[in-house]
Design an enzyme around this catalytic site. Structure first.
Site, PDB file in Angstrom:
ATOM      1  N   ASP A 128       0.811  -1.224   0.000  1.00 23.56           N
ATOM      2  CA  ASP A 128       0.000   0.000   0.000  1.00 23.56           C
ATOM      3  C   ASP A 128       0.838   1.266   0.000  1.00 23.56           C
ATOM      4  O   ASP A 128       0.315   2.351   0.230  1.00 23.56           O
ATOM      5  CB  ASP A 128      -0.928   0.053   1.230  1.00 23.56           C
ATOM      6  CG  ASP A 128      -2.068  -0.934   1.132  1.00 23.56           C
ATOM      7  OD1 ASP A 128      -2.247  -1.512   0.051  1.00 23.56           O
ATOM      8  OD2 ASP A 128      -2.771  -1.117   2.131  1.00 23.56           O
ATOM      9  N   CYS A 190     -13.080 -25.750   2.215  1.00 19.66           N
ATOM     10  CA  CYS A 190     -13.590 -24.443   1.778  1.00 19.66           C
ATOM     11  C   CYS A 190     -14.297 -24.565   0.433  1.00 19.66           C
ATOM     12  O   CYS A 190     -13.796 -25.206  -0.489  1.00 19.66           O
ATOM     13  CB  CYS A 190     -12.433 -23.450   1.656  1.00 19.66           C
ATOM     14  SG  CYS A 190     -12.966 -21.785   1.290  1.00 19.66           S
ATOM     15  N   CYS A 200     -22.502 -10.477  -1.003  1.00 15.96           N
ATOM     16  CA  CYS A 200     -21.708  -9.304  -0.634  1.00 15.96           C
ATOM     17  C   CYS A 200     -22.421  -8.023  -1.071  1.00 15.96           C
ATOM     18  O   CYS A 200     -22.480  -7.042  -0.309  1.00 15.96           O
ATOM     19  CB  CYS A 200     -20.312  -9.387  -1.237  1.00 15.96           C
ATOM     20  SG  CYS A 200     -20.264  -9.540  -3.032  1.00 15.96           S
ATOM     21  N   CYS A 220     -19.133   4.133   0.542  1.00 14.20           N
ATOM     22  CA  CYS A 220     -18.506   3.046   1.299  1.00 14.20           C
ATOM     23  C   CYS A 220     -18.257   3.452   2.749  1.00 14.20           C
ATOM     24  O   CYS A 220     -17.529   4.421   3.023  1.00 14.20           O
ATOM     25  CB  CYS A 220     -17.192   2.653   0.630  1.00 14.20           C
ATOM     26  SG  CYS A 220     -16.291   1.362   1.495  1.00 14.20           S
ATOM     27  N   CYS A 253     -15.592  -1.090   7.734  1.00 14.68           N
ATOM     28  CA  CYS A 253     -16.712  -1.990   7.492  1.00 14.68           C
ATOM     29  C   CYS A 253     -16.198  -3.187   6.707  1.00 14.68           C
ATOM     30  O   CYS A 253     -15.432  -3.018   5.755  1.00 14.68           O
ATOM     31  CB  CYS A 253     -17.805  -1.272   6.705  1.00 14.68           C
ATOM     32  SG  CYS A 253     -19.212  -2.311   6.270  1.00 14.68           S
ATOM     33  N   CYS A 256     -19.126  -7.052   3.583  1.00 11.75           N
ATOM     34  CA  CYS A 256     -19.059  -7.776   2.309  1.00 11.75           C
ATOM     35  C   CYS A 256     -18.097  -8.953   2.386  1.00 11.75           C
ATOM     36  O   CYS A 256     -18.193  -9.888   1.584  1.00 11.75           O
ATOM     37  CB  CYS A 256     -18.671  -6.829   1.173  1.00 11.75           C
ATOM     38  SG  CYS A 256     -17.029  -6.107   1.312  1.00 11.75           S
TER      39      CYS A 256
END
Length: 321
Positions: A128, A190, A200, A220, A253, A256
Protein backbone atom coordinates in the site's frame (compact mmCIF):
# COMPACT_ATOMS: atom_id res chain seq x y z
CA UNK A 1 8.42 -25.86 -11.75
CA UNK A 2 12.11 -24.95 -11.54
CA UNK A 3 14.07 -25.54 -8.35
CA UNK A 4 14.95 -21.83 -8.20
CA UNK A 5 11.31 -20.74 -8.26
CA UNK A 6 10.43 -23.33 -5.61
CA UNK A 7 13.25 -22.12 -3.37
CA UNK A 8 12.12 -18.50 -3.77
CA UNK A 9 8.56 -19.45 -2.79
CA UNK A 10 9.77 -21.43 0.23
CA UNK A 11 11.83 -18.50 1.48
CA UNK A 12 8.88 -16.13 1.09
CA UNK A 13 6.51 -18.52 2.86
CA UNK A 14 8.57 -17.93 6.00
CA UNK A 15 7.17 -14.39 6.07
CA UNK A 16 3.74 -15.86 6.88
CA UNK A 17 2.35 -15.69 3.34
CA UNK A 18 -0.28 -18.33 2.58
CA UNK A 19 0.29 -18.04 -1.18
CA UNK A 20 3.08 -16.83 -3.45
CA UNK A 21 3.10 -16.32 -7.21
CA UNK A 22 5.05 -14.31 -9.77
CA UNK A 23 4.80 -12.94 -13.27
CA UNK A 24 6.77 -10.76 -15.68
CA UNK A 25 6.90 -7.06 -14.86
CA UNK A 26 5.30 -5.14 -17.70
CA UNK A 27 2.68 -2.51 -18.43
CA UNK A 28 -0.86 -3.07 -17.15
CA UNK A 29 -3.12 -4.44 -19.88
CA UNK A 30 -5.22 -1.83 -21.68
CA UNK A 31 -8.60 -3.21 -20.59
CA UNK A 32 -7.69 -3.09 -16.89
CA UNK A 33 -6.05 0.30 -17.27
CA UNK A 34 -9.13 1.80 -18.92
CA UNK A 35 -11.31 0.39 -16.12
CA UNK A 36 -9.13 2.14 -13.56
CA UNK A 37 -9.13 5.47 -15.44
CA UNK A 38 -12.91 5.30 -15.82
CA UNK A 39 -13.21 4.69 -12.06
CA UNK A 40 -11.15 7.81 -11.42
CA UNK A 41 -13.04 9.94 -13.96
CA UNK A 42 -16.33 8.94 -12.33
CA UNK A 43 -15.02 10.21 -8.98
CA UNK A 44 -15.35 6.83 -7.31
CA UNK A 45 -12.15 7.45 -5.33
CA UNK A 46 -13.87 10.35 -3.50
CA UNK A 47 -11.27 12.45 -1.66
CA UNK A 48 -8.44 9.93 -2.11
CA UNK A 49 -6.67 12.14 -4.64
CA UNK A 50 -3.45 10.18 -4.19
CA UNK A 51 -5.08 7.54 -6.40
CA UNK A 52 -4.64 10.02 -9.28
CA UNK A 53 -0.92 10.50 -8.63
CA UNK A 54 1.96 8.84 -10.48
CA UNK A 55 -0.27 7.28 -13.13
CA UNK A 56 2.73 6.50 -15.34
CA UNK A 57 4.20 4.40 -12.54
CA UNK A 58 0.89 2.73 -11.73
CA UNK A 59 0.59 1.68 -15.36
CA UNK A 60 4.19 0.43 -15.60
CA UNK A 61 5.50 -0.78 -12.20
CA UNK A 62 8.95 -1.33 -13.65
CA UNK A 63 9.47 2.38 -13.01
CA UNK A 64 9.50 1.61 -9.27
CA UNK A 65 12.72 -0.38 -9.53
CA UNK A 66 15.41 0.07 -12.15
CA UNK A 67 15.90 -3.15 -14.08
CA UNK A 68 12.79 -4.84 -12.66
CA UNK A 69 11.93 -8.02 -14.52
CA UNK A 70 9.41 -9.77 -12.25
CA UNK A 71 6.62 -9.04 -9.80
CA UNK A 72 6.15 -11.47 -6.94
CA UNK A 73 2.70 -11.33 -5.33
CA UNK A 74 1.89 -12.61 -1.86
CA UNK A 75 -1.26 -13.12 0.18
CA UNK A 76 -1.53 -13.02 3.98
CA UNK A 77 -4.56 -14.36 5.85
CA UNK A 78 -6.13 -12.05 8.45
CA UNK A 79 -9.26 -14.10 9.18
CA UNK A 80 -9.85 -13.88 12.97
CA UNK A 81 -10.60 -16.86 15.20
CA UNK A 82 -13.43 -14.79 16.67
CA UNK A 83 -15.32 -11.65 15.77
CA UNK A 84 -15.91 -8.64 17.95
CA UNK A 85 -19.55 -8.16 19.01
CA UNK A 86 -20.88 -5.55 16.59
CA UNK A 87 -23.45 -4.49 19.20
CA UNK A 88 -20.55 -2.57 20.78
CA UNK A 89 -19.81 -0.79 17.51
CA UNK A 90 -18.35 -2.27 14.35
CA UNK A 91 -14.61 -2.44 13.84
CA UNK A 92 -13.36 -4.07 10.64
CA UNK A 93 -11.66 -7.31 11.62
CA UNK A 94 -8.45 -6.52 9.75
CA UNK A 95 -7.88 -3.89 12.44
CA UNK A 96 -8.12 -6.26 15.42
CA UNK A 97 -4.36 -6.68 15.59
CA UNK A 98 -1.17 -4.89 14.63
CA UNK A 99 -0.99 -2.54 11.66
CA UNK A 100 -0.37 -4.89 8.75
CA UNK A 101 1.83 -2.38 6.93
CA UNK A 102 4.40 -2.57 9.73
CA UNK A 103 4.04 -6.29 10.38
CA UNK A 104 4.26 -7.47 6.77
CA UNK A 105 7.11 -5.14 5.89
CA UNK A 106 9.09 -6.41 8.86
CA UNK A 107 8.50 -10.03 7.86
CA UNK A 108 9.17 -9.43 4.17
CA UNK A 109 12.37 -7.50 4.88
CA UNK A 110 13.73 -10.68 6.47
CA UNK A 111 12.69 -12.78 3.48
CA UNK A 112 14.12 -10.33 0.96
CA UNK A 113 17.43 -10.32 2.80
CA UNK A 114 17.48 -14.12 2.53
CA UNK A 115 16.72 -13.89 -1.21
CA UNK A 116 19.55 -11.40 -1.71
CA UNK A 117 22.03 -13.64 0.05
CA UNK A 118 21.02 -16.70 -1.97
CA UNK A 119 20.19 -15.31 -5.42
CA UNK A 120 21.46 -11.72 -5.53
CA UNK A 121 19.37 -9.14 -7.34
CA UNK A 122 17.54 -6.00 -6.22
CA UNK A 123 14.09 -5.88 -4.60
CA UNK A 124 11.37 -3.41 -3.67
CA UNK A 125 8.58 -4.30 -1.25
CA UNK A 126 5.17 -2.70 -1.86
CA UNK A 127 2.48 -2.78 0.83
CA UNK A 128 0.00 0.00 0.00
CA UNK A 129 3.01 2.30 -0.08
CA UNK A 130 3.55 2.58 -3.82
CA UNK A 131 1.29 3.27 -6.82
CA UNK A 132 0.78 -0.32 -7.93
CA UNK A 133 -2.42 -2.13 -8.91
CA UNK A 134 -2.09 -4.95 -6.41
CA UNK A 135 -5.31 -6.82 -7.21
CA UNK A 136 -4.56 -6.72 -10.91
CA UNK A 137 -1.12 -8.26 -10.35
CA UNK A 138 -2.48 -10.85 -7.93
CA UNK A 139 -4.84 -12.11 -10.61
CA UNK A 140 -2.29 -11.73 -13.42
CA UNK A 141 0.26 -13.83 -11.55
CA UNK A 142 -2.23 -16.60 -10.80
CA UNK A 143 -2.22 -15.92 -7.06
CA UNK A 144 -6.00 -15.78 -6.90
CA UNK A 145 -9.29 -14.74 -8.49
CA UNK A 146 -11.19 -11.48 -8.30
CA UNK A 147 -14.45 -11.63 -6.34
CA UNK A 148 -17.68 -9.66 -6.68
CA UNK A 149 -16.79 -7.68 -3.54
CA UNK A 150 -13.61 -6.46 -5.25
CA UNK A 151 -11.25 -8.56 -3.17
CA UNK A 152 -8.99 -11.38 -4.34
CA UNK A 153 -9.70 -14.97 -3.29
CA UNK A 154 -7.01 -17.58 -2.80
CA UNK A 155 -8.48 -21.06 -2.97
CA UNK A 156 -8.80 -22.56 0.49
CA UNK A 157 -8.32 -19.22 2.26
CA UNK A 158 -11.19 -17.07 1.05
CA UNK A 159 -10.71 -13.33 0.56
CA UNK A 160 -9.91 -11.96 4.00
CA UNK A 161 -6.41 -11.35 2.75
CA UNK A 162 -3.74 -8.69 2.69
CA UNK A 163 -1.81 -8.45 -0.56
CA UNK A 164 1.81 -7.44 -1.01
CA UNK A 165 4.14 -7.24 -3.97
CA UNK A 166 7.89 -7.52 -4.40
CA UNK A 167 9.48 -6.10 -7.53
CA UNK A 168 12.77 -7.76 -8.37
CA UNK A 169 15.48 -7.69 -11.00
CA UNK A 170 15.47 -11.49 -10.95
CA UNK A 171 13.92 -12.98 -14.08
CA UNK A 172 11.33 -15.42 -12.70
CA UNK A 173 9.05 -17.17 -15.17
CA UNK A 174 5.36 -16.98 -14.33
CA UNK A 175 4.40 -19.05 -11.31
CA UNK A 176 0.74 -19.97 -11.32
CA UNK A 177 0.70 -22.58 -8.58
CA UNK A 178 -0.02 -21.24 -5.10
CA UNK A 179 1.91 -22.45 -2.05
CA UNK A 180 -0.32 -23.15 0.94
CA UNK A 181 0.70 -23.02 4.56
CA UNK A 182 -2.63 -24.18 5.99
CA UNK A 183 -3.42 -27.84 6.49
CA UNK A 184 -4.77 -29.68 3.41
CA UNK A 185 -8.03 -30.40 5.19
CA UNK A 186 -8.61 -26.66 5.65
CA UNK A 187 -8.17 -26.15 1.91
CA UNK A 188 -10.51 -29.00 1.02
CA UNK A 189 -13.26 -27.85 3.38
CA UNK A 190 -13.59 -24.44 1.78
CA UNK A 191 -16.13 -23.89 -0.97
CA UNK A 192 -14.34 -22.90 -4.15
CA UNK A 193 -14.70 -19.87 -6.34
CA UNK A 194 -16.82 -16.72 -6.35
CA UNK A 195 -20.11 -17.73 -7.95
CA UNK A 196 -21.57 -14.19 -7.99
CA UNK A 197 -24.19 -15.16 -5.41
CA UNK A 198 -24.45 -11.40 -4.64
CA UNK A 199 -24.42 -11.95 -0.87
CA UNK A 200 -21.71 -9.30 -0.63
CA UNK A 201 -23.65 -6.85 -2.80
CA UNK A 202 -26.80 -7.32 -0.73
CA UNK A 203 -24.87 -6.87 2.51
CA UNK A 204 -23.39 -3.50 1.49
CA UNK A 205 -25.51 -0.98 3.41
CA UNK A 206 -25.41 1.83 0.85
CA UNK A 207 -24.83 -0.09 -2.38
CA UNK A 208 -21.16 0.83 -2.77
CA UNK A 209 -20.21 -2.32 -4.68
CA UNK A 210 -20.25 -1.85 -8.44
CA UNK A 211 -21.00 -4.57 -11.03
CA UNK A 212 -17.37 -4.36 -12.15
CA UNK A 213 -16.17 -5.51 -8.73
CA UNK A 214 -14.91 -2.02 -7.92
CA UNK A 215 -16.15 0.26 -5.15
CA UNK A 216 -17.91 3.62 -5.12
CA UNK A 217 -15.98 5.11 -2.21
CA UNK A 218 -18.51 7.90 -1.80
CA UNK A 219 -20.98 5.30 -0.50
CA UNK A 220 -18.51 3.05 1.30
CA UNK A 221 -18.71 3.05 5.11
CA UNK A 222 -15.11 1.84 5.32
CA UNK A 223 -13.87 4.86 3.36
CA UNK A 224 -16.22 7.27 5.13
CA UNK A 225 -15.11 6.23 8.63
CA UNK A 226 -11.38 5.93 7.91
CA UNK A 227 -10.11 7.99 5.00
CA UNK A 228 -12.70 10.79 4.87
CA UNK A 229 -11.79 13.88 6.88
CA UNK A 230 -14.36 16.20 8.42
CA UNK A 231 -18.13 15.96 8.36
CA UNK A 232 -20.16 13.93 5.89
CA UNK A 233 -21.81 16.57 3.76
CA UNK A 234 -22.99 15.10 0.46
CA UNK A 235 -26.29 13.27 0.16
CA UNK A 236 -24.50 10.01 -0.70
CA UNK A 237 -22.30 10.26 2.37
CA UNK A 238 -25.15 11.05 4.73
CA UNK A 239 -27.35 8.29 3.30
CA UNK A 240 -24.57 5.73 3.80
CA UNK A 241 -23.87 6.82 7.35
CA UNK A 242 -27.55 6.94 8.24
CA UNK A 243 -27.95 3.21 7.57
CA UNK A 244 -28.07 0.98 10.64
CA UNK A 245 -24.47 -0.28 10.12
CA UNK A 246 -23.32 3.27 9.42
CA UNK A 247 -24.72 4.55 12.72
CA UNK A 248 -23.08 1.63 14.51
CA UNK A 249 -19.57 1.90 13.07
CA UNK A 250 -16.44 2.82 15.00
CA UNK A 251 -13.84 2.02 12.34
CA UNK A 252 -14.28 0.53 8.90
CA UNK A 253 -16.71 -1.99 7.49
CA UNK A 254 -16.19 -5.59 6.37
CA UNK A 255 -19.75 -6.81 5.93
CA UNK A 256 -19.06 -7.78 2.31
CA UNK A 257 -16.28 -10.07 3.55
CA UNK A 258 -18.16 -11.53 6.48
CA UNK A 259 -21.13 -12.53 4.33
CA UNK A 260 -18.99 -14.17 1.62
CA UNK A 261 -19.37 -17.96 1.67
CA UNK A 262 -15.70 -18.31 0.75
CA UNK A 263 -14.77 -17.15 4.26
CA UNK A 264 -17.00 -19.51 6.21
CA UNK A 265 -14.58 -22.42 6.54
CA UNK A 266 -11.24 -20.68 6.25
CA UNK A 267 -8.63 -21.18 8.98
CA UNK A 268 -7.78 -18.25 11.27
CA UNK A 269 -4.55 -16.38 10.72
CA UNK A 270 -1.30 -17.90 11.96
CA UNK A 271 0.40 -14.51 12.15
CA UNK A 272 0.60 -13.64 15.82
CA UNK A 273 0.61 -9.90 15.20
CA UNK A 274 -2.73 -10.06 13.35
CA UNK A 275 -4.56 -11.93 16.08
CA UNK A 276 -7.22 -9.93 18.00
CA UNK A 277 -5.96 -7.72 20.81
CA UNK A 278 -8.15 -7.55 23.90
CA UNK A 279 -8.09 -3.76 24.07
CA UNK A 280 -9.58 -3.59 20.56
CA UNK A 281 -12.12 -6.34 21.16
CA UNK A 282 -13.36 -4.60 24.31
CA UNK A 283 -13.31 -1.02 23.00
CA UNK A 284 -16.64 0.77 23.49
CA UNK A 285 -18.11 4.02 22.13
CA UNK A 286 -17.98 5.37 25.68
CA UNK A 287 -14.22 4.73 25.79
CA UNK A 288 -13.86 6.88 22.68
CA UNK A 289 -16.11 9.65 24.02
CA UNK A 290 -13.87 9.97 27.08
CA UNK A 291 -10.61 9.53 25.17
CA UNK A 292 -7.95 12.24 25.18
CA UNK A 293 -5.26 12.57 22.52
CA UNK A 294 -2.82 10.98 24.95
CA UNK A 295 -5.21 8.07 25.50
CA UNK A 296 -5.65 7.71 21.74
CA UNK A 297 -1.91 7.58 21.07
CA UNK A 298 -1.38 5.01 23.80
CA UNK A 299 -4.38 2.81 22.95
CA UNK A 300 -3.78 2.66 19.21
CA UNK A 301 0.01 2.60 19.08
CA UNK A 302 0.88 0.13 16.34
CA UNK A 303 -2.78 -0.25 15.32
CA UNK A 304 -4.30 0.60 11.92
CA UNK A 305 -7.10 2.37 13.80
CA UNK A 306 -4.78 5.31 14.36
CA UNK A 307 -5.29 6.23 10.70
CA UNK A 308 -8.79 7.57 11.44
CA UNK A 309 -7.39 9.96 14.08
CA UNK A 310 -9.19 10.77 17.32
CA UNK A 311 -11.41 13.38 15.64
CA UNK A 312 -12.52 10.77 13.11
CA UNK A 313 -13.43 8.19 15.77
CA UNK A 314 -15.40 10.73 17.77
CA UNK A 315 -17.22 11.80 14.61
CA UNK A 316 -17.98 8.16 13.77
CA UNK A 317 -19.62 7.35 17.09
CA UNK A 318 -21.41 10.66 17.41
CA UNK A 319 -23.10 10.85 14.04
CA UNK A 320 -26.77 11.73 13.92
CA UNK A 321 -28.59 12.22 10.63
Amino acid sequence: MSKVREEIACILKKSGAIAVAATHAEEVEERAWKEYLDWLSDGMHASMTYMENHLHIRKDPRLLLEGAKSIITLAFNFHPAEYRDNADGMIACYAYGEDYHDLLRRELNNSVQALKEKFGGEYRICIDSAPIMERYWAVKSGLGRRCANGSVEVEGFGNMLFLAEILTTLDISSVTEEYYIGHPEDKDNCQKGCDNCNACTRSCPAGALLPSGMVNSRKCISYLTIEHRGDWISEEEREAMNTRPGRNTIFGCDLCLRTCHLNRATPPTDLEGLKPKEKIMQLSPQDIREMTQEDFSRTFKGSPIKRAKLAGLKRNIGYKA
